[in-house]
Design an enzyme around this catalytic site. Structure first.
Site, PDB file in Angstrom:
ATOM      1  N   VAL A  11      29.927   8.044  25.566  1.00 34.31           N
ATOM      2  CA  VAL A  11      30.060   7.936  24.109  1.00 34.31           C
ATOM      3  C   VAL A  11      30.350   9.296  23.474  1.00 34.31           C
ATOM      4  CG1 VAL A  11      28.759   7.458  21.986  1.00 34.31           C
ATOM      5  CG2 VAL A  11      28.690   5.840  23.881  1.00 34.31           C
ATOM      6  N   PHE A 150      30.361   1.186  19.165  1.00 33.47           N
ATOM      7  CA  PHE A 150      30.698  -0.129  19.717  1.00 33.47           C
ATOM      8  C   PHE A 150      31.805  -0.062  20.767  1.00 33.47           C
ATOM      9  CE2 PHE A 150      28.475  -1.061  15.828  1.00 33.47           C
ATOM     10  CZ  PHE A 150      27.732  -2.190  16.142  1.00 33.47           C
ATOM     11  N   LYS A 205      23.496  -3.111  16.083  1.00 37.28           N
ATOM     12  CA  LYS A 205      24.009  -2.731  17.412  1.00 37.28           C
ATOM     13  C   LYS A 205      23.345  -3.571  18.511  1.00 37.28           C
ATOM     14  CE  LYS A 205      25.740  -0.702  20.864  1.00 37.28           C
ATOM     15  NZ  LYS A 205      27.105  -0.922  21.278  1.00 37.28           N
ATOM     16  N   CYS A 261      24.598  -0.747  29.139  1.00 36.98           N
ATOM     17  CA  CYS A 261      24.232  -1.197  27.789  1.00 36.98           C
ATOM     18  C   CYS A 261      23.580  -2.571  27.748  1.00 36.98           C
ATOM     19  CB  CYS A 261      25.458  -1.165  26.884  1.00 36.98           C
ATOM     20  SG  CYS A 261      26.037   0.519  26.596  1.00 36.98           S
ATOM     21  N   LYS A 264      20.002  -3.056  29.426  1.00 37.01           N
ATOM     22  CA  LYS A 264      18.934  -2.262  28.796  1.00 37.01           C
ATOM     23  C   LYS A 264      18.741  -2.648  27.332  1.00 37.01           C
ATOM     24  CE  LYS A 264      21.060   2.052  27.105  1.00 37.01           C
ATOM     25  NZ  LYS A 264      21.060   1.789  25.694  1.00 37.01           N
ATOM     26  N   LYS A 322      32.413  -3.427  35.704  1.00 38.08           N
ATOM     27  CA  LYS A 322      33.578  -4.154  35.190  1.00 38.08           C
ATOM     28  C   LYS A 322      34.819  -3.318  35.501  1.00 38.08           C
ATOM     29  CE  LYS A 322      33.528  -2.313  30.483  1.00 38.08           C
ATOM     30  NZ  LYS A 322      33.572  -2.616  29.075  1.00 38.08           N
ATOM     31  N   ARG A 329      26.238   1.699  36.875  1.00 44.13           N
ATOM     32  CA  ARG A 329      24.860   1.502  36.414  1.00 44.13           C
ATOM     33  C   ARG A 329      24.588   0.008  36.202  1.00 44.13           C
ATOM     34  NH1 ARG A 329      24.571   5.967  31.611  1.00 44.13           N
ATOM     35  NH2 ARG A 329      26.751   5.366  31.342  1.00 44.13           N
TER      36      ARG A 329
END
Ligand SMILES: NC(=O)c1ccc[n+]([C@@H]2O[C@H](COP(=O)([O-])OP(=O)(O)OC[C@H]3O[C@@H](n4cnc5c(N)ncnc54)[C@H](O)[C@@H]3O)[C@@H](O)[C@H]2O)c1
Length: 434
Positions: A11, A150, A205, A261, A264, A322, A329
């Site tokens: 990010v 995002f 979020k 993401c 978690k 992906k 992770r």
């Protein structure tokens, strides 16, 4: 504007590079000296399409730099964006150690008014905690804001440059105005900034990620039911996706969601609610179905071999959680490969970009194929974990010649079962007729 971005991961680096690209002066800060050293040498520490060029261009043009010195970065910045990691604690809650440590440094080193923006995904109330933490060490004036990110790994630069929306959580309209201006170069076709309260922004979020994760788990649940009632999830998916209220996105079944993401964030949201005495039942089910999904896939592999994979050769395609990322992770592939290893199988893996990260996790417990075909030489089975484009239309004749056994376990339903059967393969997907 003069900005600093604290935390130079997926990010932070994308944010810093793209904001430099729109003309701002950006200093990216990280505590990882090796990472900063390699960034200064022009090496991007992870795979993200398009990022390399934009980082290099902005460094060359003097708008983007990297440092471990947060004091230096703060002194030159009007806006400070916090983009450090918020990994899960043992109990599923989000670990705020890095975020709060950055807040302490900001309080310690700020020399002038700043806007401190939380870009990391943080539980409701964290931005207010950041404010309190900064206040402990300074009397200077500053504001805080929440601006969750995002972007999607694999399409991060594009997502940042052409956002569906930019959520800005503020308690002062003037601060919202400044942040809108910062993002205005990315919204020239129309204002997509949504200004809300800080707490709503933080919760939005988590809600977005939990909603997407829930769609995936829901479809996986229905895919499992398809196997029991002799229906086909691919047909069910197309049938329901045509309903405008449902839409076509995020309906693909598989071996579960992974990455840094969704797993978690779903757990952290459950933890926030639990702490307040509320049971987020839907999120709990989403999480449970996701865990079960990779276990069911493994059971499919194990039962095909009668519970005994000792000495079996298994080729594995795809390790990243992906396509278009090297991030492994929480990837379901890691669970599957670990299971294959512990059951005594001889595993050869392939992934277009995630091999370096895979080596850190699996070391010498697996072999690494030079190509996807190489991973299948003399294999008793092929297991597919990630829907990389290059796996979509393989040469099945070549594959059949290379493999000893002709069974494919496809965790992403890449192929037409009829075609695979005609080509002489036993083909087991998720929720499809085989
Ligand atoms: N990766 C994604 O796709 C994505 C998307 C949206 C939001 N997020 C959220 O953004 C945040 C960052 O995620 P990420 O994937 O970029 O993480 P990351 O692990 O890739 O990067 C985090 C960086 O922060 C650095 N760091 C840790 N403590 C620090 C400190 N005290 N000072 C300076 N640097 C420090 C680490 O060295 C690391 O380089 C998380 O909260 C995540 O949930 C991630």
């Amino acid at each position: 504007m003069n900005l600093s971005v604290i935390g130079t991961g997926y990010v932070g680096l994308v944010t810093g590079a793209c904001l430099a690209g729109s003309g701002n002066n950006v200093i990216c800060v990280d505590i990882d000296e090796e990472k900063v050293k390699s960034l200064r040498a022009g090496d991007i520490p992870f795979y993200e399409p398009g990022l390399d060029d934009i980082v290099k261009k902005n460094v060359k043009e003097g708008r983007l730099s990297f440092t471990t010195d947060i004091e230096h970065a703060l002194k030159s910045s009007f806006i400070v964006l916090i983009a450090v990691g918020t990994p899960p604690n043992q109990d599923g809650s989000a670990n705020m150690d890095a975020v709060l440590s950055v807040a302490r440094s900001i309080g310690q080193y700020m020399d002038d008014y700043k806007i401190v923006v939380t870009k990391s995904t943080v539980p409701v109330g964290t931005t207010e905690m950041i404010r309190d933490e900064i206040k402990k060490s300074t009397n200077l004036d500053f504001d805080v804001a929440s601006n969750p990110e995002f972007l999607k790994e694999g399409a991060a630069v594009d997502d940042f440059m052409k956002p569906d929306r930019v959520i800005i959580g503020v308690d002062k309209p003037a601060v919202g105005g400044i942040l809108k201006e910062l993002y205005s170069p990315f919204m020239r076709s129309g204002d997509r900034a949504i200004v809300v309260s800080i707490r709503s922004s933080e919760l939005a979020k988590y809600t977005a990620n939990a909603m997407l994760a829930t769609r995936i788990s829901f479809m996986n649940d229905i895919a499992n039911l398809c196997e029991l009632v002799d229906a086909d999830i691919s047909e069910v998916r197309v049938a329901i996706g045509s309903d405008g209220r449902i839409g076509r996105h995020f309906l693909f079944p598989g071996i579960g969601y992974g990455g840094s993401c969704f797993p978690k964030d779903v757990k952290a949201l459950i933890s926030t609610a639990t702490g307040l005495g509320y049971d987020l039942k839907v999120c709990r089910a989403t999480d449970e179905v996701n865990t079960r999904q990779k276990e069911l896939f493994w059971e499919k592999i194990e039962s095909h071999f009668g519970g005994d994979l000792k000495g079996k050769k298994v080729g594995v395609w795809g390790i990243s959680f992906k396509p278009e990322t090297d991030d492994i992770r929480e990837a379901p592939s890691v669970y599957i490969i670990d299971k294959l290893i512990s059951s005594g199988a001889e595993v050869t893996v392939h992934d277009p970009v995630a091999i370096e990260n895979a080596k850190k996790h699996f070391g010498e417990k697996v072999f690494y194929g030079e190509s996807n075909y190489d991973a299948c030489k003399n294999a008793d089975a092929l297991v597919i974990n990630t829907e990389w484009n290059e796996y979509r239309q393989p040469d099945f004749i070549k594959l059949k010649e290379l493999m000893k056994g002709h069974v494919i376990f496809d965790g992403r339903n890449l192929y037409d079962p009829k075609r695979l059967s005609e080509a002489g393969f036993k083909y087991l997907g998720v929720g499809i007729r085989s």
